[in-house]
Design an enzyme around this catalytic site. Structure first.
Site, short mmCIF file in Angstrom:
data_model
loop_
_atom_site.label_atom_id
_atom_site.label_comp_id
_atom_site.label_asym_id
_atom_site.label_seq_id
_atom_site.Cartn_x
_atom_site.Cartn_y
_atom_site.Cartn_z
N GLU A 263 20.92 -19.49 16.16
CA GLU A 263 21.89 -20.58 15.79
C GLU A 263 21.56 -21.52 14.65
O GLU A 263 20.44 -22.17 15.11
CB GLU A 263 22.71 -21.08 17.15
CG GLU A 263 23.56 -22.17 16.89
CD GLU A 263 24.45 -22.19 18.10
OE1 GLU A 263 24.83 -21.46 18.90
OE2 GLU A 263 24.56 -23.66 18.48
N ASP B 176 34.19 -30.48 21.62
CA ASP B 176 34.18 -31.80 22.05
C ASP B 176 35.20 -32.53 21.58
O ASP B 176 35.79 -32.38 20.35
CB ASP B 176 32.89 -32.46 21.97
CG ASP B 176 31.41 -31.74 22.56
OD1 ASP B 176 31.84 -31.21 23.90
OD2 ASP B 176 30.81 -31.97 21.91
N SER C 259 19.69 -13.24 18.35
CA SER C 259 20.56 -13.73 17.46
C SER C 259 19.91 -15.24 17.44
O SER C 259 19.42 -15.77 18.40
CB SER C 259 22.10 -13.79 17.81
OG SER C 259 22.11 -14.49 19.07
N PHE D 231 20.28 -34.15 24.76
CA PHE D 231 21.07 -33.15 24.57
C PHE D 231 21.42 -32.64 25.81
O PHE D 231 22.60 -32.21 26.08
CB PHE D 231 20.57 -31.81 23.72
CG PHE D 231 20.37 -31.92 22.26
CD1 PHE D 231 21.10 -32.83 21.60
CD2 PHE D 231 19.50 -31.04 21.64
CE1 PHE D 231 21.24 -32.70 20.30
CE2 PHE D 231 19.71 -31.06 20.09
CZ PHE D 231 20.37 -32.18 19.37
N HIS E 78 20.07 -15.10 22.71
CA HIS E 78 20.43 -16.03 21.51
C HIS E 78 19.66 -17.39 21.49
O HIS E 78 19.64 -18.09 22.56
CB HIS E 78 22.19 -16.48 21.94
CG HIS E 78 22.56 -17.13 20.87
ND1 HIS E 78 23.15 -16.53 19.63
CD2 HIS E 78 23.01 -18.57 20.76
CE1 HIS E 78 23.55 -17.64 18.89
NE2 HIS E 78 23.50 -18.84 19.57
#
Length: 272
Positions: A6, A98, A4, A205, A255
């Site tokens: 994103e 967040d 999958s 990140f 993913h």
């Protein structure tokens, strides 16, 4: 092997065209679904909705919208989910999201388990709900025990599966899965895979989300940060080896955090 991918919702016409091309290229891998992120306090709500509906209508791959509960009211969540249900979308990624600094009213939900429980109470089993998992612990958790309990709460609320934060140490994933199994948790926990293509972006990140970059990887990335070809080649080797280690231990679902690019994920999948 199931995959999958994103995406984040594009805000410009050029970004939309680029993502459309990326989706076409990644569709060649027959992924299980494409997920689309959702900004804090619903800042990308309209763009997320637009992107998700476009995928559902025009692609051969199912769409899975992210749903963040911070700053959301129950009536807004229902309005959004009714639109997804009407479009025959039946998979969600439910997250707390967040908390932006200075925000006092965080809405009707404080934690992801509350959102999961609410969706299940309103829509029964229409939506297959994925939640987040943190092999290296959520950055706000006090310790591993409380972190595991928060994850268990989401599962008890009705989560059907989980996607992990990205990591580069396979042992962290296996230890987390073992710990959840000891708690009697048996939902699928799919590893989140982040291709390495940009030194500065990855470091930023990782600091934000608490993902650890092993020192030997970080030193190489620092060495290659101005040599994009060498950095990409090294990143491909690192992440491919990670995925192969996971696969050798029985992991069959991956993913990919594609960052709206196809080539890095395609290269890793090809090597697998």
């Amino acid at each position: 092997m199931k995959t999958s991918f994103e995406f984040f919702p594009p805000r410009t016409e050029k970004g939309k065209q680029t993502l459309h091309q990326v989706r076409q290229e990644l569709s060649s891998l027959n992924p299980e679904y494409f997920s689309v992120t959702f900004g804090a306090l619903g800042t990308t709500q309209e763009a997320t909705l637009e992107t998700v509906l476009d995928i559902q209508k025009n692609d051969t791959v199912a769409a899975a919208p992210h749903l963040s509960c911070i700053g959301s009211k129950k009536e807004i969540i229902i309005e959004l989910l009714d639109q997804y249900k009407a479009a025959n979308i039946n998979r969600l990624v439910a997250l707390r999201g967040d908390i932006p600094s200075g925000v006092r009213d965080i809405g009707d939900f404080h934690y992801a388990n509350e959102l999961v429980e609410f969706v299940k109470s309103q829509y029964n089993h229409h939506f297959h709900i994925e939640v987040a998992a943190y092999p290296e612990m959520h950055p706000e958790s006090k310790n591993r025990l409380t972190d595991l309990q928060h994850f268990a709460d989401k599962v008890s609320a009705g989560a059907d599966g989980a996607i992990t934060q990205y990591f580069y140490d396979a042992d962290a994933y296996f230890k987390f899965v073992d710990a959840t199994e000891k708690l009697g948790i048996n939902i699928p926990i799919v590893p989140g895979i982040m291709p390495i293509t940009n030194y500065t972006q990855l470091v930023r990140f990782s600091k934000m989300c608490g993902a650890k970059i092993p020192s030997w990887i970080l030193k190489k990335l620092e060495l290659y940060q101005d040599d994009l070809d060498s950095l990409s080649a090294f990143g491909l080797e690192v992440v491919t080896n990670l995925c192969q280690t996971l696969k050798a231990q029985g992991v069959n679902n991956f993913h990919f955090y594609s960052m709206n690019r196809s080539q890095p994920s395609l290269e890793i999948a090809k090597h697998l």
